[in-house]
Structures are given as structure tokens and as C-alpha cells.
Write a protein that holds these residues in place. Sequence first.
Motif, PDB file in Angstrom:
ATOM      1  N   ARG A 196       0.796  -1.205   0.056  1.00  0.00           N
ATOM      2  CA  ARG A 196      -0.152  -0.067   0.187  1.00  0.00           C
ATOM      3  C   ARG A 196       0.974   1.205   0.009  1.00  0.00           C
ATOM      4  N   ASP A 197       0.395   2.196  -0.681  1.00  0.00           N
ATOM      5  CA  ASP A 197       1.224   3.549  -0.733  1.00  0.00           C
ATOM      6  C   ASP A 197       0.478   4.439   0.405  1.00  0.00           C
ATOM      7  N   GLU A 198       1.472   5.168   1.126  1.00  0.00           N
ATOM      8  CA  GLU A 198       1.064   6.045   2.096  1.00  0.00           C
ATOM      9  C   GLU A 198       0.096   7.165   1.355  1.00  0.00           C
ATOM     10  N   GLY A 199      -1.054   7.345   2.055  1.00  0.00           N
ATOM     11  CA  GLY A 199      -2.193   8.256   1.539  1.00  0.00           C
ATOM     12  C   GLY A 199      -3.159   7.529   1.121  1.00  0.00           C
ATOM     13  N   ASP A 200      -2.912   6.161   0.959  1.00  0.00           N
ATOM     14  CA  ASP A 200      -4.309   5.413   0.303  1.00  0.00           C
ATOM     15  C   ASP A 200      -4.822   4.439   1.235  1.00  0.00           C
ATOM     16  N   ASP A 201      -4.572   5.106   2.598  1.00  0.00           N
ATOM     17  CA  ASP A 201      -4.625   3.937   3.886  1.00  0.00           C
ATOM     18  C   ASP A 201      -6.300   3.734   3.819  1.00  0.00           C
ATOM     19  N   ASN A 202      -7.066   4.261   3.104  1.00  0.00           N
ATOM     20  CA  ASN A 202      -8.500   3.997   3.317  1.00  0.00           C
ATOM     21  C   ASN A 202      -8.902   2.898   1.868  1.00  0.00           C
ATOM     22  N   GLY A 434      -0.849   5.040   9.739  1.00  0.00           N
ATOM     23  CA  GLY A 434      -0.989   4.482   8.335  1.00  0.00           C
ATOM     24  C   GLY A 434      -0.537   3.085   8.350  1.00  0.00           C
ATOM     25  N   PHE A 435       0.626   3.053   8.833  1.00  0.00           N
ATOM     26  CA  PHE A 435       1.362   1.912   8.929  1.00  0.00           C
ATOM     27  C   PHE A 435       0.689   0.864   9.796  1.00  0.00           C
ATOM     28  N   ALA A 436       0.247   1.230  10.833  1.00  0.00           N
ATOM     29  CA  ALA A 436      -0.667   0.452  11.849  1.00  0.00           C
ATOM     30  C   ALA A 436      -1.785  -0.288  11.062  1.00  0.00           C
ATOM     31  N   LYS A 437      -2.365   0.591  10.313  1.00  0.00           N
ATOM     32  CA  LYS A 437      -3.931   0.102   9.940  1.00  0.00           C
ATOM     33  C   LYS A 437      -3.235  -0.958   8.634  1.00  0.00           C
ATOM     34  N   PHE A 438      -2.071  -0.493   7.895  1.00  0.00           N
ATOM     35  CA  PHE A 438      -1.724  -1.743   6.734  1.00  0.00           C
ATOM     36  C   PHE A 438      -1.394  -3.086   7.485  1.00  0.00           C
ATOM     37  N   ASN A 459       4.872   5.965  22.274  1.00  0.00           N
ATOM     38  CA  ASN A 459       4.717   7.259  22.996  1.00  0.00           C
ATOM     39  C   ASN A 459       3.720   8.017  22.082  1.00  0.00           C
ATOM     40  N   THR A 460       3.279   7.836  20.745  1.00  0.00           N
ATOM     41  CA  THR A 460       2.236   8.234  20.101  1.00  0.00           C
ATOM     42  C   THR A 460       0.951   7.422  20.142  1.00  0.00           C
ATOM     43  N   ASN A 461       0.911   6.436  20.807  1.00  0.00           N
ATOM     44  CA  ASN A 461      -0.175   5.409  20.806  1.00  0.00           C
ATOM     45  C   ASN A 461      -0.824   5.421  19.337  1.00  0.00           C
ATOM     46  N   CYS A 462      -0.001   5.358  18.405  1.00  0.00           N
ATOM     47  CA  CYS A 462      -0.653   5.257  16.945  1.00  0.00           C
ATOM     48  C   CYS A 462      -1.170   4.076  16.582  1.00  0.00           C
ATOM     49  N   THR A 463      -1.111   2.918  17.247  1.00  0.00           N
ATOM     50  CA  THR A 463      -1.282   1.768  17.062  1.00  0.00           C
ATOM     51  C   THR A 463      -3.143   1.615  17.616  1.00  0.00           C
ATOM     52  N   GLY A 465      -6.759   1.036  18.487  1.00  0.00           N
ATOM     53  CA  GLY A 465      -7.728   0.862  17.755  1.00  0.00           C
ATOM     54  C   GLY A 465      -7.649  -0.007  16.372  1.00  0.00           C
ATOM     55  N   PHE A 466      -6.600  -0.489  16.177  1.00  0.00           N
ATOM     56  CA  PHE A 466      -6.191  -1.310  15.087  1.00  0.00           C
ATOM     57  C   PHE A 466      -5.945  -2.799  15.451  1.00  0.00           C
ATOM     58  N   ASP A 467      -6.480  -3.880  14.857  1.00  0.00           N
ATOM     59  CA  ASP A 467      -6.480  -5.250  14.980  1.00  0.00           C
ATOM     60  C   ASP A 467      -5.280  -5.806  14.584  1.00  0.00           C
ATOM     61  N   TRP A 468      -4.392  -6.466  15.554  1.00  0.00           N
ATOM     62  CA  TRP A 468      -3.159  -6.768  14.985  1.00  0.00           C
ATOM     63  C   TRP A 468      -3.271  -8.362  15.504  1.00  0.00           C
ATOM     64  N   SER A 469      -4.389  -8.777  15.475  1.00  0.00           N
ATOM     65  CA  SER A 469      -4.401 -10.257  16.207  1.00  0.00           C
ATOM     66  C   SER A 469      -3.864 -11.311  15.022  1.00  0.00           C
ATOM     67  N   SER A 470      -3.912 -10.996  13.927  1.00  0.00           N
ATOM     68  CA  SER A 470      -3.279 -11.952  12.849  1.00  0.00           C
ATOM     69  C   SER A 470      -1.674 -12.111  13.284  1.00  0.00           C
ATOM     70  N   ILE A 471      -1.051 -11.325  14.021  1.00  0.00           N
ATOM     71  CA  ILE A 471       0.378 -11.686  14.111  1.00  0.00           C
ATOM     72  C   ILE A 471       0.449 -12.930  14.969  1.00  0.00           C
ATOM     73  N   ARG A 472       1.567 -13.686  14.562  1.00  0.00           N
ATOM     74  CA  ARG A 472       1.858 -14.743  15.221  1.00  0.00           C
ATOM     75  C   ARG A 472       3.042 -14.484  16.096  1.00  0.00           C
ATOM     76  N   CYS A 473       4.032 -13.677  15.626  1.00  0.00           N
ATOM     77  CA  CYS A 473       5.357 -13.522  16.394  1.00  0.00           C
ATOM     78  C   CYS A 473       5.655 -12.079  15.606  1.00  0.00           C
ATOM     79  N   PHE A 474       6.658 -11.192  16.551  1.00  0.00           N
ATOM     80  CA  PHE A 474       7.300 -10.115  16.270  1.00  0.00           C
ATOM     81  C   PHE A 474       8.824 -10.671  16.120  1.00  0.00           C
ATOM     82  N   SER A 475       9.694  -9.901  15.620  1.00  0.00           N
ATOM     83  CA  SER A 475      11.108 -10.310  15.543  1.00  0.00           C
ATOM     84  C   SER A 475      11.663  -8.520  15.882  1.00  0.00           C
TER      85      SER A 475
END
Length: 742
Positions: A196-202, A434-438, A459-463, A465-475
Motif C-alpha cells: 500500500r502507498d502512504e496516503g491510500d490508507d482507506n 497509516g502503517f499500523a492500519k496496513f 509514545n504516540t499510541n498510533c496503533t 484501535g487497530f486489530d493486530w490479532s493476525s500476528i503470530r510473532c514479532f522479531s
Amino acid sequence: MAIKSLDCVTVEDITGLGISSDAAKKLHGDLTEILRENANSAADTWKKISKRILNPNLPFAFHQMMYYGCFKDFGSDPPAWIPDQETAILTNVGRFLEKRGKEFLGSKYKDPITSFLDFQEFSVSNPEVYWKMVLDEMNISFSVPPSCILYEHTSEGGHLSYPGGQWLPGAILNCAENCLNLNGKRSLNDTMIIWRDEGDDNLPVKHMMLKQLRSEVWLVAYALDTLGLAKGSAIAIDMPMNVTAVVIYLAIVLAGYIVVSIADSFAPLEISTRLKISNAKAIFTQDVIIRGDKILPLYSRVVDAQAPLAIVVPSRGSSLKMELRGCDMSWHAFLERVEHFKKDEFAAVQQPVDAFTNILFSSGTTGEPKAIPWTHATPLKAAADAWCHMDIQKGDVVAWPTNLGWMMGPWLVYASLLNGASMALYNGSPLGSGFAKFVQDAKVTMLGVVPSIVRAWKNTNCTAGFDWSSIRCFSSTGEASNVDEYLWLMGRAHYKPVIEYCGGTEIGGGFVSGSLLQAQSLAAFSTPAMGCTLFILCSDGNPILQNTPGIGELALAPIMLGASNTLLNANHYDVYFRGMPMWNGKVLRRHGDEFECTSKGYYRAHGRADDTMNLGGIKVSSIEIERICNGVDDTILETAAIGVPPVGGGPEKLAIAVVFKDSNSLPDVDQLKMKFNSSLQKKLNPLFRVSAVVPVSSLPRTASNKVMRRVLRQQFSQLYQESPTKAIDFPLTISRNCIASK
């Protein structure tokens, strides 16, 4: 926040964190029930709390109350995530061990979790068996198979020609072709790239199937051959890591040329240096970089670097935003040359396994950057790490904000595509919503991060309201992690594990990591990477006993698939091996990081070995001090600890550079210095004393995000020399902008 044992937490304590009375009563009731079920096991208690009570919508202070309260009396290295047998057998390694564990480990084999470290040791002691298995699992194809997996030999003079051995001798292949092959892991209709390109978040995310990716890579490969360059010529890429950049990268390797990786943040001088070292014959770049409402120059920097032939890709649409030099061409004109090949398959150039595919560079913070070639073997190491440690498999969606100028860019390409997974690319800043929504919309299953990005999200709490439940792990890689920040990160995805990952460009991947078959402790590594052996050197330069607690400079056993054996502009043996101790008849490989092996078998990074200081005769890591200072006051965003030598010699003075969250409201630095001293003397050493606190707007970092304490040390020392009579107080009156971010 005072830590209370969980059995002492009251409803009032919970409401005091801003949670409603009714919700607090419900949470307290659930907590009481879990404590009753798991009275004797802190680990089991935390496992149930993280699954049944905590969610991203609860205040982070409540998450902290639960975590720290649960492990109040646990001691060091409390687990933040614990595996279970049901999910363990679904991992790549778990499935393999269930099928062949007894064959490889004999009576030692119990189950995937219990026997994981035995399997890691097996990967070191039986490289022929282990690596053949992994290459088979990843469906790696050779046009000519290797005569063996590993060949160790000596020259006539008795010195090792290859201290790390010769891997896959005689093999001929093309690693880019392996990314595009049809095999048991994928079909033509499988999704390879999501973006996705930034600005096309919707707008919906975009998808590229294997069929389309193959066609686009083949077309670019045909166009490359029209440039008249000799096979093996170096071709640079200096652009954001978007779909077009990935297509170009794969096409260069597929067609038998060498990628020169240049980060899109570099100034003209840095671009020029890398072009000259690599002898690049052409460069792919973009007209500009668009970030939100900002337009940043890129092609003009390439021109200022006096680059060779440039093929210029438009940042948006099909038209460029400026005139080109007479020798350059647009992306459209480049592809127009081979329109008649649009549906034709390009025959991959088959090469010896040790042929160069990519030239990458070290950060270059101390003089000319080291030019590190990757071969066709290096991608196999990157993908194998992902297969084992991050458990990347078919159906996964892998995202890691990075750039092809740094090793994690090519790593992402190979780690995802060679394992049959999809790569997720966000063409914009990863720091905002935008990235959090992506991440949500792309259904990312493995999200790679660096600590500074996590810090910005928190610090910005930008994540929110977004659903990150698909994540199996971080690295996580790039720098030392922070416990609270990574506890917060895990909480965004309902407490999925963070797999710490540390390695180097010259290794093609990691030497220490984590695993979904082991309990993961925050900001810690749970295992050497597969096929790797770690050594911690004591003060006399010799290794301490393996698996013994201790701290010191890290060294590596030389036998590692994919690790470099040459540099373009330095003597490889001198850089990595000369002066290193021997072990079992093999010279150890230098790495340069300071590491700790803890009493519970975890590893912790303490920064570069040269990021240490001597305070009153006591050697201490900057990161060790910074971990304490970062938590002293809520106004602090981050700190850097610097040892400043006084004029005329003598013990180093400890100075702390501080970046505050709110640059318009600074606390009293004298009070802050007292807090630092109190915490350091209480938690680290009673003899340590902060001599100066310096507010700065930001910390100087390399383009790969490593803090350049050397730059701070130089500037602090200069100020010290200018004010020798104010040796302790000199920095306190410095303007916030006196230390610039470089």
C-alpha cells in the motif's frame, strides 16, 4: 509504580489506573480465579493472565501491574511468553522434530520444546545432515548440486584458506530463480507481495501474484541485457523498498549481475563512496521520495554523487518530476526497449554458489564503510533463519520496515519468498497510524521491528484501535531492546512473542536469536542461531566455559553457512580473524558486540564492545547504564551514556545525553542528575556517579539506526577541553541543539 504481588492487588489499585469500577471488579475476579488455579507457578499464572485478562484496550499501566506483580519474586529473566505443545508441533521445527527427532537425536529426543537446544547443538555438530534437511525443506533447487555440504581444507602453507569452510562446493544455482520457482510451496496464483502507498490508507491493499511477479522480473531482466554490460557487473539500487525496487533487485540477480545496496537516506558523498568502491556501472533510483506532505529529493542526490547511467522510476504515476541528465533514462523508456518480450520467460543465469549477488556496506561510522559481498549461499542462511527462528512458512505475511540499502531489505526478500510466504511492503513512514492500519489490513503474521520504531509507536499510541490479532510473532533487531517497550508491543497483539535477532551484514543473518519452541524473556535471546556457536571472551581474551554465566566481547565459531569470506576494500582475515583465540583447532571469528550469558541461559546484548567505559576502574557498558537511566523519569524519551576523558588524563567522567518527550518542557537537570545517581548507585554500582546531564534534541544515529556514541563522545570532549575549569558542570548550560544529529 510500586510493585505489588498479585495476591495483594485490590480493586482500588485497578481503578486507580483509570479503569471503571465495574470493569475493575471483573478484572479482579478473573485475577483471583487464575491465582487460585496456579498458586505455585508464576509462569503459568502469567500465561493465563496474558491470554484471559489482558487486551490492547486496557491501560498499559495495568499490563505492567500484572507482569511485574506476577514475577515480583521470580528473579532474573522472567518469561513474557511461554510455548505449549499444541502450537509447538505446528511450527516448522516442531513438525520436523515430531517426524524425525528420534532419528537425529536418538534417546535424547522427548518433544519439540524439551529437545530444542539438543537440536541446535545437533545443527552445529552435524552440518551435513542439518543443512541438507533445511535446504530440502525450503525446496532449494540447484542446476548442479553440491559435491557436499561443507568442505574444510588447508592451504599448502598450513594456514586455513577458508577459516569458515567452503560451503556447497561445486553447486551452481540462482537464488533469485529459487524465489520465483514453482514448487511444493507455491502456485502461480499465490500472493507474493502485498503493499500500500502512504496516503491510500482507506483503499484496499494491493496484491501481486507469483504469475505477475515472474513476468515483471523477467521483463526487467531482458531490459538489463540491453544496457550492454558484462555479466557480473555491479548495478546499484538507491530507492525506497517498494514493489518496483523488489522487482529490480530480483531481476539484477536473475540476470547474473550484482546488486549494489545503497540506502535512500544517504547524502551525495555517501552515495558516491559506495558507487566507487563497488565500481557500479548503472543505478536505479526514484525521482523523489514522498512522505506525507513532504517531497524529499533523491535523483538530484544521485546526480550530485556523479553516478553512472541512472534509470529513474517515478514516485507516483508514470511521469517524472524533473528533467534527466542526457545519459540517463526514465523507467518507462527502459522497459519500452523490450516490450516485445513481455510474455517471454527469462532464462536465469546459473552461477557458482560463491559468485557475488549483492554488495552491501557496514554503517561506515569509523572511516570508509566495509564493502561486504553476498553470494548465492547468503540468501540460504537468511531464509533458513526465518524458517527456524521466526517460523516463516507458506501462508504467512511478513512485514519489516527497512530498505534494500541495509541487510534486512534483502533478508526480507529471501526470508519470505524462499519460504513460500508473502512480503508486505508499506510505501511510506512506518511511524504513524497509516502503517499500523496496513499491518491490520494486510493481515501481517510476522512483524519485524527496531526498538526506536516501537518507542515511537508507544509514545504516540498510533496503533490504538487497530486489530493486530493476525500476528503470530514479532522479531526485533538493530539495537538493544527495552523491557517495558516490548511488553507494550506484545500487548498490541494479545501477547505474541518477540523473537530477538542479532547478527550482521557479513553473516547474512543472525548468530543469536529466539524460538517459538522456547520461553521468551523480554529484551533477551534464548538460543544461538541454528548452526552457530557463541563464545564470550573474558578479560584475558580467551573464551569462558560454554553455557557459563558471564559478560564480555562476543566471538563466533567460524563455521557458518553464508558468512562472508572476503571484503572488497579490506583484508577479510585481518578484520575478522587476526589476533583471535583458537578453539578446537579453529580460529574464532570476531564480531565486536559485548554480550552477557545469564544464569538462566539467556543472552543479552550490551552494545558494541567499544561502547563501554571505565568508571573508577570498573568496565561497564553504555547500554547497561542507559537501561537504568531511561526509566528514571517519565519525561525521558531516551538516553545515551558517554565516558568523557578529562583534560590531562584520569578516570572517565560519566555524561548522560537525554532526549525528552516534550522538548518545550524540560525538567530541572540538577534534579535529574540526582535521580540518575541514585538509581545507578542502587541498581548498578555504588561507586558510579553522573558528572553531567546534557539535554539534546535527538541522538546521532547511523542510517541503520545505531546510536553513534562516538560522535557524542567527541563533542563532549571538545566542550570539556574548552572549559577545563568547569570539568563537572560544563554541559549543564549547553543549548539543547549544541549536539547535532548527524
